[in-house]
Design a protein around this motif. Structure first.
Motif, PDB file in Angstrom:
ATOM      1  N   ALA A   9       0.857  -1.183   0.000  1.00 25.47           N
ATOM      2  CA  ALA A   9       0.000   0.000   0.000  1.00 25.47           C
ATOM      3  C   ALA A   9       0.893   1.233   0.000  1.00 25.47           C
ATOM      4  CB  ALA A   9      -0.919   0.008   1.211  1.00 25.47           C
ATOM      5  N   TYR A  10       0.705   2.082  -0.991  1.00 29.72           N
ATOM      6  CA  TYR A  10       1.505   3.299  -1.104  1.00 29.72           C
ATOM      7  C   TYR A  10       0.701   4.484  -0.587  1.00 29.72           C
ATOM      8  CZ  TYR A  10       4.174   7.169  -3.095  1.00 29.72           C
ATOM      9  OH  TYR A  10       4.898   8.336  -3.259  1.00 29.72           O
ATOM     10  N   ILE A  11       1.277   5.207   0.372  1.00 30.41           N
ATOM     11  CA  ILE A  11       0.648   6.424   0.889  1.00 30.41           C
ATOM     12  C   ILE A  11       1.054   7.584  -0.013  1.00 30.41           C
ATOM     13  CG2 ILE A  11       0.432   7.985   2.857  1.00 30.41           C
ATOM     14  CD1 ILE A  11       1.292   5.665   4.662  1.00 30.41           C
ATOM     15  N   ALA A  12       0.080   8.308  -0.516  1.00 30.27           N
ATOM     16  CA  ALA A  12       0.350   9.410  -1.437  1.00 30.27           C
ATOM     17  C   ALA A  12       1.306  10.429  -0.833  1.00 30.27           C
ATOM     18  CB  ALA A  12      -0.955  10.094  -1.822  1.00 30.27           C
ATOM     19  N   SER A  13       2.077  11.059  -1.679  1.00 29.17           N
ATOM     20  CA  SER A  13       2.935  12.157  -1.247  1.00 29.17           C
ATOM     21  C   SER A  13       2.071  13.241  -0.626  1.00 29.17           C
ATOM     22  CB  SER A  13       3.694  12.710  -2.458  1.00 29.17           C
ATOM     23  OG  SER A  13       4.502  13.801  -2.100  1.00 29.17           O
ATOM     24  N   LYS A  14       2.382  13.600   0.597  1.00 37.97           N
ATOM     25  CA  LYS A  14       1.513  14.517   1.350  1.00 37.97           C
ATOM     26  C   LYS A  14       1.825  15.991   1.035  1.00 37.97           C
ATOM     27  CE  LYS A  14       4.123  15.341   5.651  1.00 37.97           C
ATOM     28  NZ  LYS A  14       5.455  15.043   5.130  1.00 37.97           N
ATOM     29  N   PRO A  15       0.818  16.853   1.059  1.00 31.52           N
ATOM     30  CA  PRO A  15       1.055  18.279   0.909  1.00 31.52           C
ATOM     31  C   PRO A  15       1.464  18.865   2.261  1.00 31.52           C
ATOM     32  CG  PRO A  15      -1.286  17.890   1.140  1.00 31.52           C
ATOM     33  CD  PRO A  15      -0.619  16.531   1.186  1.00 31.52           C
ATOM     34  N   SER A  16       2.414  19.759   2.255  1.00 27.64           N
ATOM     35  CA  SER A  16       2.811  20.415   3.502  1.00 27.64           C
ATOM     36  C   SER A  16       3.032  21.898   3.237  1.00 27.64           C
ATOM     37  CB  SER A  16       4.087  19.785   4.074  1.00 27.64           C
ATOM     38  OG  SER A  16       5.163  19.911   3.165  1.00 27.64           O
ATOM     39  N   PRO A  17       2.768  22.757   4.238  1.00 34.43           N
ATOM     40  CA  PRO A  17       2.920  24.195   4.021  1.00 34.43           C
ATOM     41  C   PRO A  17       4.328  24.599   3.604  1.00 34.43           C
ATOM     42  CG  PRO A  17       1.647  23.768   6.008  1.00 34.43           C
ATOM     43  CD  PRO A  17       2.181  22.446   5.559  1.00 34.43           C
ATOM     44  N   SER A  18       5.353  23.939   4.139  1.00 43.64           N
ATOM     45  CA  SER A  18       6.720  24.326   3.816  1.00 43.64           C
ATOM     46  C   SER A  18       7.120  23.945   2.391  1.00 43.64           C
ATOM     47  CB  SER A  18       7.703  23.692   4.801  1.00 43.64           C
ATOM     48  OG  SER A  18       7.771  22.296   4.616  1.00 43.64           O
ATOM     49  N   ARG A  19       6.366  23.032   1.778  1.00 45.38           N
ATOM     50  CA  ARG A  19       6.666  22.601   0.409  1.00 45.38           C
ATOM     51  C   ARG A  19       5.465  22.823  -0.511  1.00 45.38           C
ATOM     52  NH1 ARG A  19      10.088  16.953   1.612  1.00 45.38           N
ATOM     53  NH2 ARG A  19      11.932  18.010   2.477  1.00 45.38           N
ATOM     54  N   ALA A  20       4.741  23.898  -0.263  1.00 40.57           N
ATOM     55  CA  ALA A  20       3.554  24.184  -1.065  1.00 40.57           C
ATOM     56  C   ALA A  20       3.897  24.380  -2.535  1.00 40.57           C
ATOM     57  CB  ALA A  20       2.842  25.427  -0.520  1.00 40.57           C
ATOM     58  N   ALA A  21       5.114  24.758  -2.835  1.00 40.56           N
ATOM     59  CA  ALA A  21       5.530  24.937  -4.232  1.00 40.56           C
ATOM     60  C   ALA A  21       5.527  23.623  -5.000  1.00 40.56           C
ATOM     61  CB  ALA A  21       6.917  25.568  -4.283  1.00 40.56           C
ATOM     62  N   LEU A  22       5.499  22.497  -4.278  1.00 40.14           N
ATOM     63  CA  LEU A  22       5.517  21.185  -4.922  1.00 40.14           C
ATOM     64  C   LEU A  22       4.124  20.631  -5.213  1.00 40.14           C
ATOM     65  CD1 LEU A  22       8.260  19.277  -2.862  1.00 40.14           C
ATOM     66  CD2 LEU A  22       8.491  20.210  -5.170  1.00 40.14           C
ATOM     67  N   LEU A  23       3.081  21.353  -4.866  1.00 44.69           N
ATOM     68  CA  LEU A  23       1.727  20.793  -4.946  1.00 44.69           C
ATOM     69  C   LEU A  23       1.396  20.241  -6.327  1.00 44.69           C
ATOM     70  CD1 LEU A  23      -0.398  23.283  -2.792  1.00 44.69           C
ATOM     71  CD2 LEU A  23       0.300  20.947  -2.217  1.00 44.69           C
ATOM     72  N   ASP A  24       1.646  20.986  -7.370  1.00 40.68           N
ATOM     73  CA  ASP A  24       1.317  20.505  -8.720  1.00 40.68           C
ATOM     74  C   ASP A  24       2.154  19.276  -9.085  1.00 40.68           C
ATOM     75  OD1 ASP A  24      -0.595  22.439  -9.082  1.00 40.68           O
ATOM     76  OD2 ASP A  24       0.733  23.818 -10.174  1.00 40.68           O
ATOM     77  N   THR A  25       3.430  19.292  -8.723  1.00 40.71           N
ATOM     78  CA  THR A  25       4.298  18.144  -8.998  1.00 40.71           C
ATOM     79  C   THR A  25       3.822  16.922  -8.224  1.00 40.71           C
ATOM     80  OG1 THR A  25       6.158  19.668  -9.300  1.00 40.71           O
ATOM     81  CG2 THR A  25       6.685  17.344  -8.994  1.00 40.71           C
ATOM     82  N   GLN A  26       3.406  17.134  -6.983  1.00 43.16           N
ATOM     83  CA  GLN A  26       2.889  16.027  -6.175  1.00 43.16           C
ATOM     84  C   GLN A  26       1.612  15.456  -6.780  1.00 43.16           C
ATOM     85  OE1 GLN A  26       2.875  18.210  -2.374  1.00 43.16           O
ATOM     86  NE2 GLN A  26       4.179  16.594  -1.548  1.00 43.16           N
ATOM     87  N   ARG A  27       0.751  16.331  -7.252  1.00 47.72           N
ATOM     88  CA  ARG A  27      -0.484  15.849  -7.886  1.00 47.72           C
ATOM     89  C   ARG A  27      -0.157  14.943  -9.078  1.00 47.72           C
ATOM     90  NH1 ARG A  27      -2.234  21.247  -6.775  1.00 47.72           N
ATOM     91  NH2 ARG A  27      -4.017  21.288  -5.335  1.00 47.72           N
ATOM     92  N   GLN A  28       0.795  15.362  -9.890  1.00 42.47           N
ATOM     93  CA  GLN A  28       1.179  14.561 -11.049  1.00 42.47           C
ATOM     94  C   GLN A  28       1.755  13.211 -10.627  1.00 42.47           C
ATOM     95  OE1 GLN A  28       3.707  16.815 -13.817  1.00 42.47           O
ATOM     96  NE2 GLN A  28       2.826  18.693 -13.021  1.00 42.47           N
ATOM     97  N   ALA A  29       2.660  13.234  -9.666  1.00 43.43           N
ATOM     98  CA  ALA A  29       3.290  11.990  -9.204  1.00 43.43           C
ATOM     99  C   ALA A  29       2.261  11.062  -8.574  1.00 43.43           C
ATOM    100  CB  ALA A  29       4.401  12.305  -8.210  1.00 43.43           C
ATOM    101  N   ASN A  30       1.391  11.612  -7.755  1.00 44.32           N
ATOM    102  CA  ASN A  30       0.369  10.787  -7.109  1.00 44.32           C
ATOM    103  C   ASN A  30      -0.565  10.161  -8.143  1.00 44.32           C
ATOM    104  OD1 ASN A  30       1.230  11.186  -4.448  1.00 44.32           O
ATOM    105  ND2 ASN A  30      -0.050  12.996  -4.162  1.00 44.32           N
ATOM    106  N   ALA A  31      -0.928  10.932  -9.159  1.00 42.52           N
ATOM    107  CA  ALA A  31      -1.815  10.399 -10.195  1.00 42.52           C
ATOM    108  C   ALA A  31      -1.161   9.254 -10.952  1.00 42.52           C
ATOM    109  CB  ALA A  31      -2.224  11.512 -11.161  1.00 42.52           C
ATOM    110  N   LEU A  32       0.125   9.379 -11.238  1.00 47.88           N
ATOM    111  CA  LEU A  32       0.837   8.320 -11.952  1.00 47.88           C
ATOM    112  C   LEU A  32       0.913   7.044 -11.118  1.00 47.88           C
ATOM    113  CD1 LEU A  32       3.797  10.380 -13.489  1.00 47.88           C
ATOM    114  CD2 LEU A  32       1.925   9.299 -14.760  1.00 47.88           C
TER     115      LEU A  32
END
Length: 233
Positions: free
Chosen positions: A152-175
């Protein structure tokens, strides 16, 4: 004939030793191709010492990955009735768990592996496609020895200190979610969406002062999201 037999025995012994050596990882893995930091060896030695003192039972649920796993000090209490093993090592990336699988995955013979890693990877510059391949490599490595284990893979979590990564995280999580849907015995646990507020930003109340690691409220949310994937023992 008398002298040939000892030489034959020695040859067979050397051949066996060479084959065994080839099956083991090199003492110093390449950085960053194989691991993100060779310093993880200290964590592996610490885990080995813990295992020697108190051997974990086979058939447990293994939590592995980065600091979000390592810092989950209420893990056993949060999942009563489930035998859990925590093998998180802070700051690690997916490929680190892959490289050290022969030491902190395979020997435990778990019935379920819960993996959290990804935001460190993306923060270090890996792309969503690379993260997908890293995940595939982890699955392949584990299934080489544990062909039927559920992961079971836990999705990459969003965090305030790395908010700049949100779009990249969405892409990675979707893949990775799509990959999990294509393969048997793979689950994707979406913690990303519930950790966003109404404006689509990371929920500040889920984090400690560093705005990267979760507080008790954050872990309580994870507990509720992960619990349905953990069969009782």
């Amino acid at each position: 004939m008398f002298h040939a037999l000892p030489r034959l025995a020695l040859l067979l012994l050397l051949t066996a030793c060479a084959a065994a050596a080839e099956s083991l990882p090199t003492a110093t893995p390449q950085v960053p191709e194989q691991v993100s930091d060779a310093g993880w060896e200290q964590d592996m030695q610490r885990f080995a010492a813990e295992d020697a003192t108190s051997p974990p039972p086979a058939g447990a649920v293994l939590f592995i990955g980065s600091s979000s796993i390592r810092l989950w000090d209420t893990l056993a209490a949060d999942f009563p009735g489930v035998t859990v093993i925590n093998r998180g090592f802070g700051g690690s990336e997916i490929r680190d768990s892959t490289w050290y699988a022969d030491r902190i995955v395979v020997p435990y013979r778990p019935r379920l592996i819960v993996l959290y890693a990804g935001d460190n990877d993306l923060n270090s510059g890996r792309s969503p496609r690379q993260l997908l391949q890293d995940f595939r490599d982890f699955v392949l490595r584990v299934r080489r020895d544990l062909p039927d284990v559920r992961i079971a893979y836990i999705a990459s979590k969003p965090s305030p200190s790395r908010a700049a990564l949100l779009d990249t995280q969405r892409q990675a999580n979707a893949l990775i979610q799509a990959e999990a849907a294509r393969q048997p015995h793979l689950d994707f646990i979406d913690v990303f969406t519930p950790m966003l507020d109404a404006s689509g930003q990371p929920r500040e109340e889920l984090f400690i002062a560093d705005r990267l690691h979760m507080n008790r409220t954050g872990y309580a949310l994870w507990q509720r999201l992960i619990a349905p994937y953990l069969p009782p023992r």
